[in-house]
Design a protein around this motif. Sequence first.
Motif, mmCIF file in Angstrom:
data_model
loop_
_atom_site.group_PDB
_atom_site.id
_atom_site.type_symbol
_atom_site.label_atom_id
_atom_site.label_comp_id
_atom_site.label_asym_id
_atom_site.label_seq_id
_atom_site.Cartn_x
_atom_site.Cartn_y
_atom_site.Cartn_z
ATOM 1 N N GLY A 73 42.637 47.023 28.548
ATOM 2 C CA GLY A 73 41.570 46.159 29.043
ATOM 3 C C GLY A 73 41.231 46.475 30.489
ATOM 4 O O GLY A 73 42.121 46.603 31.325
ATOM 5 N N HIS A 74 39.953 46.630 30.772
ATOM 6 C CA HIS A 74 39.449 46.857 32.124
ATOM 7 C C HIS A 74 38.652 45.624 32.529
ATOM 8 O O HIS A 74 37.777 45.182 31.771
ATOM 9 C CB HIS A 74 38.576 48.110 32.175
ATOM 10 N N ILE A 75 38.966 45.088 33.685
ATOM 11 C CA ILE A 75 38.324 43.853 34.143
ATOM 12 C C ILE A 75 37.071 44.166 34.949
ATOM 13 O O ILE A 75 36.885 45.274 35.435
ATOM 14 C CB ILE A 75 39.303 42.972 34.944
ATOM 15 N N SER A 76 36.225 43.148 35.072
ATOM 16 C CA SER A 76 34.932 43.331 35.746
ATOM 17 C C SER A 76 35.110 43.424 37.257
ATOM 18 O O SER A 76 35.620 42.519 37.896
ATOM 19 C CB SER A 76 33.980 42.192 35.377
ATOM 20 N N LEU A 83 36.162 42.027 42.682
ATOM 21 C CA LEU A 83 36.177 41.404 41.363
ATOM 22 C C LEU A 83 34.893 40.607 41.117
ATOM 23 O O LEU A 83 34.405 39.933 42.018
ATOM 24 C CB LEU A 83 37.374 40.466 41.227
ATOM 25 N N ILE A 84 34.389 40.693 39.902
ATOM 26 C CA ILE A 84 33.263 39.852 39.473
ATOM 27 C C ILE A 84 33.903 38.675 38.752
ATOM 28 O O ILE A 84 34.462 38.829 37.659
ATOM 29 C CB ILE A 84 32.306 40.612 38.541
ATOM 30 N N THR A 85 33.875 37.524 39.386
ATOM 31 C CA THR A 85 34.587 36.357 38.872
ATOM 32 C C THR A 85 33.627 35.248 38.462
ATOM 33 O O THR A 85 32.455 35.247 38.824
ATOM 34 C CB THR A 85 35.566 35.805 39.933
ATOM 35 N N GLY A 86 34.172 34.314 37.699
ATOM 36 C CA GLY A 86 33.416 33.136 37.284
ATOM 37 C C GLY A 86 33.239 33.085 35.785
ATOM 38 O O GLY A 86 33.398 34.084 35.088
ATOM 39 N N ARG A 87 32.926 31.896 35.323
ATOM 40 C CA ARG A 87 32.701 31.691 33.902
ATOM 41 C C ARG A 87 31.231 31.909 33.566
ATOM 42 O O ARG A 87 30.351 31.320 34.183
ATOM 43 C CB ARG A 87 33.135 30.279 33.499
ATOM 44 N N VAL A 88 31.000 32.781 32.586
ATOM 45 C CA VAL A 88 29.632 33.047 32.150
ATOM 46 C C VAL A 88 29.132 31.795 31.421
ATOM 47 O O VAL A 88 29.803 31.262 30.548
ATOM 48 C CB VAL A 88 29.569 34.288 31.232
ATOM 49 N N VAL A 168 34.365 38.109 22.034
ATOM 50 C CA VAL A 168 34.952 36.775 21.909
ATOM 51 C C VAL A 168 34.901 36.039 23.243
ATOM 52 O O VAL A 168 34.901 36.650 24.306
ATOM 53 C CB VAL A 168 36.414 36.848 21.405
ATOM 54 N N GLY A 169 34.872 34.733 23.153
ATOM 55 C CA GLY A 169 34.951 33.883 24.331
ATOM 56 C C GLY A 169 36.380 33.429 24.534
ATOM 57 O O GLY A 169 37.088 33.146 23.573
ATOM 58 N N VAL A 170 36.798 33.390 25.799
ATOM 59 C CA VAL A 170 38.152 32.951 26.126
ATOM 60 C C VAL A 170 38.082 31.894 27.224
ATOM 61 O O VAL A 170 37.123 31.837 27.994
ATOM 62 C CB VAL A 170 39.048 34.139 26.564
ATOM 63 N N ALA A 171 39.119 31.069 27.285
ATOM 64 C CA ALA A 171 39.164 29.982 28.262
ATOM 65 C C ALA A 171 39.354 30.487 29.687
ATOM 66 O O ALA A 171 38.914 29.857 30.645
ATOM 67 C CB ALA A 171 40.270 28.997 27.900
ATOM 68 N N SER A 172 40.040 31.622 29.843
ATOM 69 C CA SER A 172 40.214 32.217 31.165
ATOM 70 C C SER A 172 40.633 33.668 31.008
ATOM 71 O O SER A 172 41.090 34.087 29.946
ATOM 72 C CB SER A 172 41.261 31.449 31.982
ATOM 73 N N LEU A 173 40.468 34.425 32.092
ATOM 74 C CA LEU A 173 40.885 35.820 32.154
ATOM 75 C C LEU A 173 41.640 36.024 33.470
ATOM 76 O O LEU A 173 41.510 35.213 34.394
ATOM 77 C CB LEU A 173 39.668 36.752 32.067
ATOM 78 N N PRO A 174 42.410 37.102 33.591
ATOM 79 C CA PRO A 174 43.169 37.333 34.826
ATOM 80 C C PRO A 174 42.278 37.268 36.073
ATOM 81 O O PRO A 174 41.160 37.792 36.070
ATOM 82 C CB PRO A 174 43.734 38.741 34.637
ATOM 83 N N SER A 175 42.774 36.616 37.102
ATOM 84 C CA SER A 175 42.061 36.468 38.386
ATOM 85 C C SER A 175 40.684 35.836 38.234
ATOM 86 O O SER A 175 39.812 36.025 39.079
ATOM 87 C CB SER A 175 41.935 37.821 39.102
ATOM 88 N N ASN A 176 40.462 35.113 37.151
ATOM 89 C CA ASN A 176 39.191 34.441 36.867
ATOM 90 C C ASN A 176 38.027 35.416 36.739
ATOM 91 O O ASN A 176 36.878 35.071 37.000
ATOM 92 C CB ASN A 176 38.877 33.362 37.919
ATOM 93 N N VAL A 177 38.311 36.684 36.321
ATOM 94 C CA VAL A 177 37.205 37.638 36.145
ATOM 95 C C VAL A 177 36.304 37.167 35.019
ATOM 96 O O VAL A 177 36.712 36.417 34.137
ATOM 97 C CB VAL A 177 37.703 39.085 35.880
ATOM 98 N N ALA A 178 35.066 37.652 35.058
ATOM 99 C CA ALA A 178 34.068 37.226 34.081
ATOM 100 C C ALA A 178 34.257 37.892 32.727
ATOM 101 O O ALA A 178 34.059 37.264 31.682
ATOM 102 C CB ALA A 178 32.667 37.527 34.610
ATOM 103 N N VAL A 179 34.651 39.174 32.734
ATOM 104 C CA VAL A 179 34.703 39.957 31.497
ATOM 105 C C VAL A 179 35.892 40.909 31.541
ATOM 106 O O VAL A 179 36.245 41.420 32.605
ATOM 107 C CB VAL A 179 33.401 40.772 31.291
#
Length: 189
Positions: A73-76, A83-88, A168-179
């Motif tokens: 997995g590669h984060i945004s 980092l590109i963070t936040g909930r889409v 898929v949608g998830v409740a959170s990702l590492p460091s609050n990244v978006a994708v």
Amino acid sequence: VLLSALLCAALTACQTPPPPQQVRAPATVAPLPDTIERRVAELKLTLPPASKPGPTATITSVVVSGNLAFVSGHISRAADGKLITGRVGEELTVAQGKDAARQCGLAILASLRQELGSLDRVRRVVKVLGMVNCPPGFKDQPQVINGCSELFLDVFGRERGLGARSAVGVASLPSNVAVEVEAVFEIVP
């Protein structure tokens, strides 16, 4: 007796399974020399520095097994590495999430190039799994992950760049990244 024999023969014929059909494996796409690296240049894509986990890491960016490359997995991350963070669907729009997924795709290409020496060794995209940090009820995960899928189509072309995919949608990702996106590629061993 004759009626009994005919009845038995008819029942046996009905229970005999049909002969198995020949199943053909799909043709493997042949590698095309120098076309992928040339396409990256034509598209004026700038790949970010490939991330290489340190010696104490518990993962690696790419594992090659036979003719498959499994990409972690590669984060945004933005082009500047931030980092590109936040909930889409809350802090980010679908368009911003799509851009974040594209950045994940660029990072995947950078890791592949580092591991394989050249993107020309990629025969095709096999599978993409995209995870979107989003609130409950958000339904546009496929549109977000299209950012990565469309990049792969641009780079590899439709025949080689269209793979199976899950978004898929998830409740959170590492460091609050978006994708976060992971992928599997068929390669020239």
